[in-house]
Design an enzyme around this catalytic site. Structure first.
Site, PDB file in Angstrom:
ATOM      1  N   PHE A 339     -43.302   4.720  -7.906  1.00 27.56           N
ATOM      2  CA  PHE A 339     -42.981   4.355  -6.510  1.00 27.56           C
ATOM      3  C   PHE A 339     -42.280   5.509  -5.815  1.00 27.56           C
ATOM      4  CE2 PHE A 339     -42.098  -0.324  -7.860  1.00 27.56           C
ATOM      5  CZ  PHE A 339     -43.420  -0.649  -7.683  1.00 27.56           C
ATOM      6  N   LYS A 345     -44.122   6.595   2.036  1.00 30.89           N
ATOM      7  CA  LYS A 345     -43.543   5.251   2.187  1.00 30.89           C
ATOM      8  C   LYS A 345     -42.091   5.338   2.656  1.00 30.89           C
ATOM      9  CE  LYS A 345     -41.792   1.936  -1.085  1.00 30.89           C
ATOM     10  NZ  LYS A 345     -41.911   1.422  -2.451  1.00 30.89           N
ATOM     11  N   GLU A 404     -29.810  -5.794  -6.365  1.00 31.03           N
ATOM     12  CA  GLU A 404     -30.939  -5.650  -7.283  1.00 31.03           C
ATOM     13  C   GLU A 404     -30.767  -6.615  -8.453  1.00 31.03           C
ATOM     14  OE1 GLU A 404     -34.022  -4.005  -7.458  1.00 31.03           O
ATOM     15  OE2 GLU A 404     -34.050  -5.199  -9.296  1.00 31.03           O
ATOM     16  N   GLU A 448     -38.408  -4.013   0.301  1.00 29.13           N
ATOM     17  CA  GLU A 448     -39.825  -3.685   0.045  1.00 29.13           C
ATOM     18  C   GLU A 448     -40.217  -4.523  -1.160  1.00 29.13           C
ATOM     19  OE1 GLU A 448     -42.724  -3.169  -1.652  1.00 29.13           O
ATOM     20  OE2 GLU A 448     -42.014  -1.252  -2.482  1.00 29.13           O
ATOM     21  N   GLU A 457     -46.189 -10.620  -3.852  1.00 28.21           N
ATOM     22  CA  GLU A 457     -45.082 -10.424  -4.795  1.00 28.21           C
ATOM     23  C   GLU A 457     -43.875 -11.274  -4.375  1.00 28.21           C
ATOM     24  OE1 GLU A 457     -44.483  -6.250  -5.676  1.00 28.21           O
ATOM     25  OE2 GLU A 457     -46.543  -6.048  -6.410  1.00 28.21           O
TER      26      GLU A 457
HETATM   27  C1  LIG Z   1     -41.382  -3.241  -5.314  1.00 23.33           C
HETATM   28  S1  LIG Z   1     -39.828  -2.908  -6.000  1.00 23.33           S
HETATM   29  C2  LIG Z   1     -39.160  -1.784  -4.836  1.00 23.33           C
HETATM   30  C3  LIG Z   1     -37.990  -1.058  -5.358  1.00 23.33           C
HETATM   31  C4  LIG Z   1     -37.407  -0.016  -4.438  1.00 23.33           C
HETATM   32  N1  LIG Z   1     -36.918  -0.618  -3.228  1.00 23.33           N
HETATM   33  C5  LIG Z   1     -38.410   1.071  -4.153  1.00 23.33           C
HETATM   34  O1  LIG Z   1     -38.910   1.165  -3.030  1.00 23.33           O
HETATM   35  O2  LIG Z   1     -38.701   1.846  -5.074  1.00 23.33           O
HETATM   36  C6  LIG Z   1     -38.979  -4.403  -5.690  1.00 23.33           C
HETATM   37  C7  LIG Z   1     -37.612  -4.463  -6.306  1.00 23.33           C
HETATM   38  O3  LIG Z   1     -37.031  -5.656  -5.888  1.00 23.33           O
HETATM   39  C8  LIG Z   1     -36.388  -6.276  -6.985  1.00 23.33           C
HETATM   40  N2  LIG Z   1     -36.366  -7.705  -6.686  1.00 23.33           N
HETATM   41  C9  LIG Z   1     -37.435  -8.527  -6.563  1.00 23.33           C
HETATM   42  N3  LIG Z   1     -37.036  -9.760  -6.253  1.00 23.33           N
HETATM   43  C10 LIG Z   1     -35.680  -9.739  -6.195  1.00 23.33           C
HETATM   44  C11 LIG Z   1     -34.707 -10.709  -5.941  1.00 23.33           C
HETATM   45  N4  LIG Z   1     -35.029 -11.977  -5.694  1.00 23.33           N
HETATM   46  N5  LIG Z   1     -33.413 -10.315  -5.912  1.00 23.33           N
HETATM   47  C12 LIG Z   1     -33.081  -9.032  -6.155  1.00 23.33           C
HETATM   48  N6  LIG Z   1     -33.957  -8.080  -6.433  1.00 23.33           N
HETATM   49  C13 LIG Z   1     -35.259  -8.410  -6.442  1.00 23.33           C
HETATM   50  C14 LIG Z   1     -37.233  -5.896  -8.170  1.00 23.33           C
HETATM   51  O4  LIG Z   1     -36.506  -5.977  -9.381  1.00 23.33           O
HETATM   52  C15 LIG Z   1     -37.599  -4.488  -7.802  1.00 23.33           C
HETATM   53  O5  LIG Z   1     -36.642  -3.588  -8.270  1.00 23.33           O
END
Ligand SMILES: C[S@@+](CC[C@H](N)C(=O)[O-])C[C@H]1O[C@@H](n2cnc3c(N)ncnc32)[C@H](O)[C@@H]1O
Length: 648
Positions: A339, A345, A404, A448, A457
């Site tokens: 990522f 992005k 997170e 995101e 997702e």
């Molecule tokens: C698609 S990744 C994006 C990570 C980062 N923002 C990036 O752009 O590289 C989504 C992140 O959101 C976290 N995440 C998903 N659902 C979550 C939730 N309900 N509460 C906290 N974190 C969450 C996941 O663990 C993951 O690290």
């Protein structure tokens, strides 16, 4: 290996073969053509005059079939890498003449058995002779059931008349194939053979080409080779062979899709002598198709090299992947790393945050107002960095919470904050955003949580949970996202799903770098989610019925499934997305999604296709169901999320 399926991945390679006449001196045929610059030959395996019924009964048992040389005349690797067997073209399995039909069946089996014995990678099957190809398909289907790895390339002329097909042909027999469009012939044959993955196509490219729109269909079909006839070539000012602009474009797309070129026919151009040293003896030694081959090579060289990103993604082309489940599972370091390499992005996010900050705090209040920004789903911190850079760029003061739920990513976040000296700016919260009891409310919520299909997702569910701690006039980045979908022909993906031999895989959506596919109708929007969402009856279940109009001039097609994309509005005019017509350039974080169909659906040119999709929500999971109801009905796929779902 110059031949075969593995070619598909090497888009930077060009393979060119030549169709030859029968010659029982195979070593000569091979060395002459390989020395002449070709990679392989498409050569008859059997003497043309041979007919099984001509062999008298007495000699049948001990007869030696008139094959082109014994297996020993070439090495096994020469046979398999450099020879495509050309099955006798007199074969007519649907002939009214019983003797010819029976002879054809015996000869087809004998020749293919011999080709298997030689471990050839492919054999070229003659074009079906009439409007009906039922018996031919039946025999081929028998053979396919017990075939080694060999591919069978059915020879199909690339032709389609532009006039209304039914009017021209006067369709009299429901079983007969419409001959004005050779795609119909192919489709009928492969349907009879149950879409077998070893049945593919060698397209005969003629001097006149069908409409550009109808050519698009073939990209989604298993075209392995294009046979180019010398009489399709024009003559350039210097007397050398060249191709029309349309043929050139077609060839470029063959190169792009790793379709091998086969030259066929005799040299029809009388070349000028190049110079004094190129005397007649040397000219005679040159392969007489050399100038045609050189021209094909020249067209290949003229192609733009693939951009670096596309080169990097070569190995992912048409490779089915299960979508990530970042909510239910914890992502791995490697995934975060991928990522984080996508600078496009984060540039878009930084632009969105900058605009939101400037809207939120006017210039005169910039030094006295602190904006509370929460990155929810912070991963290893790239959106925290983008937000802090936006603050610096706009001169706004920021207080950041990084939320997170993946404890492993939180470890990295802590070290990042230390390394960057952000201790006074960033507070790390190791928690699921849906359960966090925030100490204050946010001006801006940055996230995101988007999948290839936007909401897949579970961004809606997570952000619904997080908007409790957004101020009533607070901003969500993204502010909305929309999924898009379109019907596609992709026999490669259909066959890859089918390989699993179970229902589950036909009811799963896959993330895939789409390559060999035909997009048959423009994509349409499916579901939109907007944040924050204060509507009293908030509900993330959705249903959409879409009607796709199939173009008139494309010809009939087959739908193997639906390609899905998303587009997200981050803030005002800043968007990011992968819908092909509006895709953010050079962004590689998302490949499209593919919703397969259990059985491909035939759609007539100019008709409509009705598609339905549901987003269903349960207590522990979210899933999609989908189906087609016109022109025919498919089963409802993934009923009750029995095969594929996303965990909450
Ligand atoms: C698609 S990744 C994006 C990570 C980062 N923002 C990036 O752009 O590289 C989504 C992140 O959101 C976290 N995440 C998903 N659902 C979550 C939730 N309900 N509460 C906290 N974190 C969450 C996941 O663990 C993951 O690290």
């Amino acid at each position: 290996m110059p031949l075969g399926d593995n070619l598909g991945d090497k888009s930077d390679s060009r393979y060119c073969g030549v169709e030859t006449d029968f010659n029982d001196d195979m070593p000569h045929v091979l060395s002459h053509n390989i020395n002449g610059g070709f990679d392989f030959v498409v050569a008859p395996l059997m003497e043309p005059g041979y007919r099984p019924s001509l062999i008298d009964n007495a000699s049948k048992d001990c007869s030696v079939l008139p094959f082109a040389g014994s297996d020993l005349v070439l090495s096994p690797s020469q046979w398999s890498s450099h020879v495509v067997g050309k099955i006798s073209s007199w074969i007519d399995l649907d002939s009214e003449d019983d003797t010819l039909r029976e002879d054809s069946e015996i000869a087809l089996k004998q020749e293919l058995a011999w080709a298997s014995h030689l471990s050839l990678q492919a054999c070229l099957l003659p074009t079906p002779k009439g409007r009906s190809c039922g018996n031919y398909a039946r025999c081929v289907n028998h053979i396919l059931q017990n075939l080694n790895n060999m591919q069978l390339w059915l020879r199909i002329p690339l032709e389609k008349s532009d006039v209304d097909d039914d009017a021209v042909n006067g369709v009299t027999d429901g079983m007969a194939v419409d001959l004005s469009d050779s795609w119909e012939l192919w489709n009928s044959f492969r349907v009879l053979c149950e879409h077998h993955s070893q049945l593919s196509i060698a397209l005969d490219v003629l001097s006149s080409l069908p409409s550009p729109n109808s050519l698009v269909r073939w990209v989604g079909e298993p075209v392995k080779a294009a046979i180019l006839h010398t009489d399709s070539f024009l003559t350039n000012a210097r007397g050398y062979p060249c191709l029309s602009k349309r043929h050139q474009n077609l060839l470029s797309s063959f190169f792009y899709y790793s379709i091998q070129i086969v030259l066929s026919g005799k040299a029809v151009h009388k070349l000028p002598a190049t110079n004094q040293t190129d005397n007649s003896a040397q000219q005679a030694q040159r392969h007489d198709l050399r100038s045609y081959l050189d021209y094909v090579g020249y067209l290949y060289q003229k192609m733009e090299p693939l951009p670096e990103q596309e080169r990097f993604e070569l190995g992912y082309r048409d490779f089915l992947q299960s979508p990530l489940q970042p909510l239910m599972d914890n992502l791995e370091a490697q995934t975060y790393e991928t990522f984080e390499k996508d600078s496009v992005k984060y540039i878009q996010y930084q632009r969105a945050v900058s605009k939101a900050l400037v809207d939120r705090v006017s210039d005169d209040k910039a030094s006295t107002t602190t904006v509370v920004l929460m990155v929810v789903g912070a991963g290893r911190g790239p959106l925290v960095r983008a937000s802090l850079q936006a603050a610096e760029e706009t001169g706004r003061k920021l207080k950041v919470y990084a939320v997170e739920k993946n404890p492993n990513a939180v470890v990295t976040l802590h070290s990042l904050v230390k390394l960057e000296g952000w201790e006074n700016l960033v507070t790390i919260i190791s928690c699921d955003m849906r359960a966090w009891d925030a100490p204050e409310k946010a001006d801006i919520l940055v996230s995101e949580l988007l999948g290839s299909f936007g909401d897949n997702e579970l961004s809606p569910e997570c952000l619904d949970g997080a908007q409790r701690f957004l101020k009533p006039d607070g901003i969500s980045i993204p502010s909305s996202y929309t999924s898009f979908i379109q019907p596609v022909t992709t026999s490669k993906l259909y066959n890859d799903v089918k390989l699993h031999k179970d229902l589950l895989h036909f009811e799963t959506a896959y993330v895939v770098k789409l390559h060999r596919l035909a997009r048959l109708s423009p994509s349409q929007s499916v579901f939109t989610f907007t944040h924050p969402n204060y509507s009293p009856n908030k509900n993330n279940q959705r249903y959409k019925k879409l009607r796709f109009e199939m173009p008139n001039d494309t010809g009939s097609t087959i739908i193997h499934g639906f390609a899905g994309y998303f587009d997200a509005i981050l803030y005002k005019d800043v968007h990011l997305g992968i819908e092909p017509t509006t895709a953010t350039p050079n962004m590689f974080s998302w490949f499209p999604i593919f919703f397969p169909l259990r059985s491909p659906i035939y759609v007539k040119a100019g008709s409509t296709l009705d598609f339905h999709i549901w987003r269903c929500c349960g207590n522990t999971k979210v899933w999609y169901e989908w189906c087609v109801t016109s022109p025919t009905s498919s089963p409802i796929h993934n009923s009750n999320g029995r095969s594929y779902w996303v965990g909450l």
